[in-house]
Design a protein around this motif. Structure first.
Motif, PDB file in Angstrom:
ATOM      1  N   GLU A 173       4.232  -0.813  -0.974  1.00 36.11           N
ATOM      2  CA  GLU A 173       3.239  -0.514   0.055  1.00 36.11           C
ATOM      3  C   GLU A 173       3.065  -1.625   1.076  1.00 36.11           C
ATOM      4  O   GLU A 173       2.299  -1.464   2.022  1.00 36.11           O
ATOM      5  CB  GLU A 173       1.880  -0.235  -0.616  1.00 36.11           C
ATOM      6  N   GLY A 174       3.742  -2.771   0.886  1.00 34.09           N
ATOM      7  CA  GLY A 174       3.556  -3.878   1.813  1.00 34.09           C
ATOM      8  C   GLY A 174       2.153  -4.436   1.739  1.00 34.09           C
ATOM      9  O   GLY A 174       1.445  -4.530   2.733  1.00 34.09           O
ATOM     10  N   LEU A 175       1.732  -4.820   0.533  1.00 33.43           N
ATOM     11  CA  LEU A 175       0.338  -5.207   0.321  1.00 33.43           C
ATOM     12  C   LEU A 175       0.064  -6.694   0.539  1.00 33.43           C
ATOM     13  O   LEU A 175      -1.078  -7.116   0.494  1.00 33.43           O
ATOM     14  CB  LEU A 175      -0.099  -4.822  -1.102  1.00 33.43           C
ATOM     15  N   GLY A 176       1.117  -7.477   0.735  1.00 31.53           N
ATOM     16  CA  GLY A 176       0.899  -8.887   1.012  1.00 31.53           C
ATOM     17  C   GLY A 176       1.013  -9.801  -0.193  1.00 31.53           C
ATOM     18  O   GLY A 176       0.833 -11.001  -0.077  1.00 31.53           O
TER      19      GLY A 176
END
Lengths: 194, 341
Positions: free
Chosen positions: B188-191
């Motif tokens: 999800e590209g959550l960092g």
């Protein structure tokens, strides 16, 4: 003077107009939010809009009743004009965090930014993840609480609690302007990791 | 055959039809695996049978995405099976490798996965003795699925759940939750993806370091903490031995960034899948020796006692929180998060 950038998330037609709850939440926040962006521009700080562009081959991108919103080049992907100024910077992102496979970090470094103000929609997703990513990259993080939007108020409250607890200073936009005007900078939150 | 010519191509159905392209693909696989592969292209691997017992296990791998930080589906496919053999006290010797490939998979991705299989098998000291490749159409699988079946040899009595006793200390060999947080973050590209990496690792080397204390009978049982997480392991042991498992929340090894992400995502790290973490059930008098041995190994530096097997003859898991309150940990009804291994 503090080297500050305001990062906005997902203030785009398709994403705001997903449902009435989002429209209402953005409408309510808009006067304070857009006013704060104008005040920051007047003070010479950078406004960077993180623009979610969904990729057609991304299986994890959320579909709205089968339609992929916010695709590149569509009107639905555009930043809403009330938040936008020609001096602003636009950076495309394809995931929740504005840092994920973008050059946001490099752009901030080139601008000499050490403090980011993370704003936008939604508080419990893009604001949290972008703030987390900024935290791990060593930025001083502020969250202007009246410039964070969630469709559900409970989600926003929970997100702000999380941000305050882990990585950011959460205050309203008026307090940020006051600090900048009186102190000249935004004091860094001391985060103690175990 | 030139390897570089293959790397620019993608899997097509004819790679699985048994004709020339199939043969070339098999040659490519064998070439990449190098001396880790000892198959002879017969229909079965023919292997010496040791005296005594063998351990046999099989596992399938569908992790999404197939390539991630500190690992990929190839590394997990070796680690998962090797670890399952090692925790019952067997020395892993042989693996099979079966692949289901989706049409359109870049050969460069397959190459990377096979290199991981090779490198992880080398680290674990196992040989790939047989294999299979099938190709399916677009949408009939997702990029690449693997299955490994493993054979291990017992040089001592097997370790069984039924050997666990009241008073045993429960040790975790490393932090929990990292693998799950990493994969969710990549999806999800959550960092968190660059700060929290998968813990995927072959643990038979570390378990081998425990040989002396295992041989003494003081390590009663071990389990790799994978799908279902620590909670599933503790519930399984509780059911097997009929005793309450009691753990301390503050003792759980959870990295700061993992705790941060878990709070954000609303997942509990004790339910999260891992790929390089052991739960050990150890007699109290051997705890110091086990911890010292684990701490000396790269995969066990954060090993810690998290609780004990109580003498209460009931089934269940209890966790004492930082405020001293005791909470019952419910067993999950279903998989909380799909395709983590």
């Amino acid at each position: 003077m503090a080297k500050v950038a305001v990062l906005t998330n997902d203030l785009q037609y398709d994403l705001v107009h997903k449902n009435q709850e989002r429209i209402d939440a953005v409408t309510e926040a808009t006067p304070a939010f857009s006013g704060f962006l104008n005040e920051m521009r007047k003070r010479g700080h950078h406004i960077i809009h993180l623009q979610l562009i969904n990729l057609p081959d991304d299986p994890n991108a959320e579909r709205y009743e089968g339609r992929l919103p916010s695709q590149k080049g569509t009107q639905g992907a555009e930043i809403m004009p009330v938040f936008l100024d020609e001096s602003d910077i636009l950076i495309e992102k394809n995931k929740d965090s504005g840092f994920y496979e973008t050059d946001l970090h490099e752009r901030l470094q080139a601008l000499g930014v050490d403090t980011v103000l993370v704003t936008g929609m939604q508080g419990q997703i893009c604001v949290q993840t972008t703030a987390a990513d900024a935290f791990f990259r060593g930025y001083n993080i502020y969250i202007p609480s009246d410039c964070v939007v969630s469709a559900q108020e409970a989600d926003k409250v929970r997100a702000l609690d999380w941000l305050e607890g882990y990585c950011a200073t959460v205050v309203d936009s008026a307090e940020i302007l006051r600090l900048l005007d009186t102190e000249g900078h935004l004091p860094r939150k001391i985060v103690k990791t175990p | 055959m030139s390897t570089t010519s293959f790397l620019d191509q993608k899997i097509v159905l004819d790679h699985g039809t048994g004709a020339r392209l199939s043969r070339e693909l098999v040659e490519f696989v064998v070439d990449v695996l190098g001396d880790v592969y000892t198959g002879e292209m017969e229909d079965s691997a023919m292997l010496p049978v040791p005296a005594g017992n063998i351990a046999l296990t099989t596992d399938s791998f569908v992790v999404d995405p197939p390539i991630f930080g500190n690992g990929d589906i190839g590394k997990i496919a070796v680690c998962g099976t090797v670890n399952d053999l090692a925790v019952v006290g067997a020395k892993p010797e042989y693996l099979t490798l079966a692949m289901i490939l989706e049409t359109g998979l870049p050969l460069s991705v397959l190459h990377q996965v096979l290199e991981s299989v090779r490198d992880t098998a080398k680290e674990a000291g196992v040989k790939i003795v047989a294999g299979d490749t099938k190709v399916v159409g677009v949408g009939e699988a997702d990029k690449i699925f693997l299955n490994t079946t493993g054979v291990g040899v017992f040089h001592r009595a097997p370790l069984r759940m039924s050997s666990v006793r009241p008073g045993d200390r429960i040790i975790l060999s490393g932090p929990i939750g990292n693998h799950t947080v990493h994969l969710l973050s990549v999806r999800e590209g959550l960092g968190f993806e660059s700060n929290v990496l998968s813990d995927c690792a072959p643990l038979n080397g570390m378990i081998g370091e425990l040989d002396a204390v295992v041989a003494s009978g003081a390590v009663h049982s071990m389990r790799d903490v994978t799908r279902g997480g620590l909670s599933a392991v503790l519930h399984e042991y509780s059911s097997a031995v009929g005793r309450i498992m009691a753990i301390e929340e503050e003792a759980l090894p959870i990295d700061f960034a993992t705790r941060m992400a878990s709070d954000m995502l609303g997942i509990n790290p004790i339910n999260a899948a891992n790929e390089g973490c052991l739960a050990l059930f150890v007699a109290p008098e051997a705890v110091d020796e086990v911890l010292a041995t684990l701490h000396a190994h790269p995969y066990g530096r954060q090993a810690v006692v998290i609780g004990e097997v109580t003498d209460r003859a009931e089934k269940g898991v209890e966790m004492t929180g930082a405020d001293g309150r005791v909470n019952t940990i419910e067993e999950l009804q279903g998989a909380e998060l799909p395709r983590l291994c």
